[in-house]
Scaffold this motif. Structure first.
Motif, PDB file in Angstrom:
ATOM      1  N   ASP A 132       0.854  -1.178   0.000  1.00 50.98           N
ATOM      2  CA  ASP A 132       0.000   0.000   0.000  1.00 50.98           C
ATOM      3  C   ASP A 132       0.897   1.238   0.000  1.00 50.98           C
ATOM      4  N   ASP A 134       1.577   3.180   2.319  1.00 48.51           N
ATOM      5  CA  ASP A 134       2.353   3.322   3.549  1.00 48.51           C
ATOM      6  C   ASP A 134       3.521   2.343   3.596  1.00 48.51           C
ATOM      7  N   ASN A 136       3.446  -0.881   3.412  1.00 46.14           N
ATOM      8  CA  ASN A 136       3.130  -2.123   4.117  1.00 46.14           C
ATOM      9  C   ASN A 136       2.781  -3.196   3.093  1.00 46.14           C
TER      10      ASN A 136
END
Length: 338
Positions: A132, A134, A136
């Motif tokens: 994603d 972010d 992650n």
């Protein structure tokens, strides 16, 4: 008659039949009043009662005829609406059946496509992953177990801090920030990048990996994730290092070969001329020993030149047994030792 007309022919026909009944009643009454027709004594009624009875009959007939006509018209309209509703339902049913069939085909196609891509992702040697925004992990293919040792169950909790060395994390974050800044400036987030990172294995060792990453965009062209492929290039980097070392050695060998040839030209005189001088000297001449030493030193230098040619891969490698006592004795008798 009026009722039957209303039932089979509609309101207009019922009204026409009522008008006809009224005219008939009026005509018979007129003729009876003026004696144009004879009425039997049994049916002779008071004229007023006859008129009232006739009007009641016509009124009831009218009510019944019009009611039946309206009722039949309503039934007909209802039947038409029902028919249209049935046709509409039939059409919608056919559309629903077609939509259901299309949906089943689409689902089957997606299932087959998912199975195909899953088969590819699970059997390819490279690690396929998604992230994603972010950074992650949202998916890691099973190939990570073969390359880095983590099982599929363990990948659910992995982060970039588990997989990348500190230097690689810093390089990754810098690249990500640079790409996002570039996308904000030109409005184009469709970015692909290829780079190399050092990654941790489960046992604590490290490997070098080549990363190919591309942005995942939504319908508005905005980034919603990253799709990437990781390939183990540790062996390739070792081969590249060996190739670089071989190239360095080749360059050194080329230089050594050139130097060796130049030294050969110089040493040829040092080895040959002492023999010519010794031919003219007496056996007890004090110069004989220094000349022999010069000749022997020249031969040693020639041996070193041979080693240089061997390093340059231009000479023939020769091995021989060396007596260390002879080497030490020669050294003690050399001018350097004296």
């Amino acid at each position: 008659f009026a009722v039957l007309s209303g039932v089979f022919l509609g309101v207009r026909s019922a009204v026409a039949a009522l008008v006809l009944n009224g005219l008939t009643f009026f005509i018979f009454g007129y003729l009876a009043y003026f004696g144009q027709i004879e009425v039997s004594p049994l049916n002779s009624l008071n004229l007023v009662r006859a008129i009232v009875a006739g009007i009641n009959f016509i009124f009831l007939n009218a009510v019944a005829a019009i009611s039946m006509a309206i009722l039949m018209k309503g039934l007909k309209i209802t039947s038409q609406k029902e028919k249209k509703a049935i046709e509409l339902i039939k059409g919608e049913r056919e559309e629903l059946i077609k939509a259901k069939k299309d949906l089943e085909e689409e689902i089957q196609s997606r299932i087959e496509s998912e199975q195909k891509y899953r088969l590819l992702a699970e059997n390819v040697n490279d690690v396929i992953w998604t992230m994603d925004m972010d950074l992650n992990y949202t998916y890691i293919s099973p190939a990570i177990e073969k390359i880095q040792g983590w099982s599929i169950e363990e990948t659910a909790s992995l982060t970039i801090h588990d997989l990348l060395t500190p230097q690689s994390i810093e390089a990754t974050l810098n690249r990500f920030a640079a790409h996002m800044e570039k996308g904000q400036k030109n409005g184009d987030y469709n970015i692909s990048d290829r780079f190399e990172l050092e990654m941790y294995c489960k046992d604590g060792t490290t490997i070098w990996a080549e990363i190919l990453a591309s942005s995942v965009l939504n319908g508005d062209g905005q980034p919603v994730g990253i799709l990437g492929v990781t390939r183990d290039i540790t062996e390739r980097r070792k081969l590249e290092t060996q190739l670089q070392q071989a190239q360095k050695m080749e360059a050194i060998g080329t230089l050594a070969g050139g130097v060796a040839h130049d030294l050969n030209n110089i040493l040829s005189a040092q080895v040959s001329y002492p023999d010519l001088i010794l031919m003219d000297l007496d056996e007890d001449s004090p110069l004989r020993k220094p000349l022999l030493t010069i000749k022997k030193s020249g031969k040693k230098a020639a041996a070193i030149v041979q080693d240089l040619l061997t390093l340059a891969r231009r000479g023939v490698v020769a091995t021989e047994v060396v007596n260390l006592n002879d080497v030490i004795e020669d050294y003690t008798k050399s001018p350097e030792c004296e």
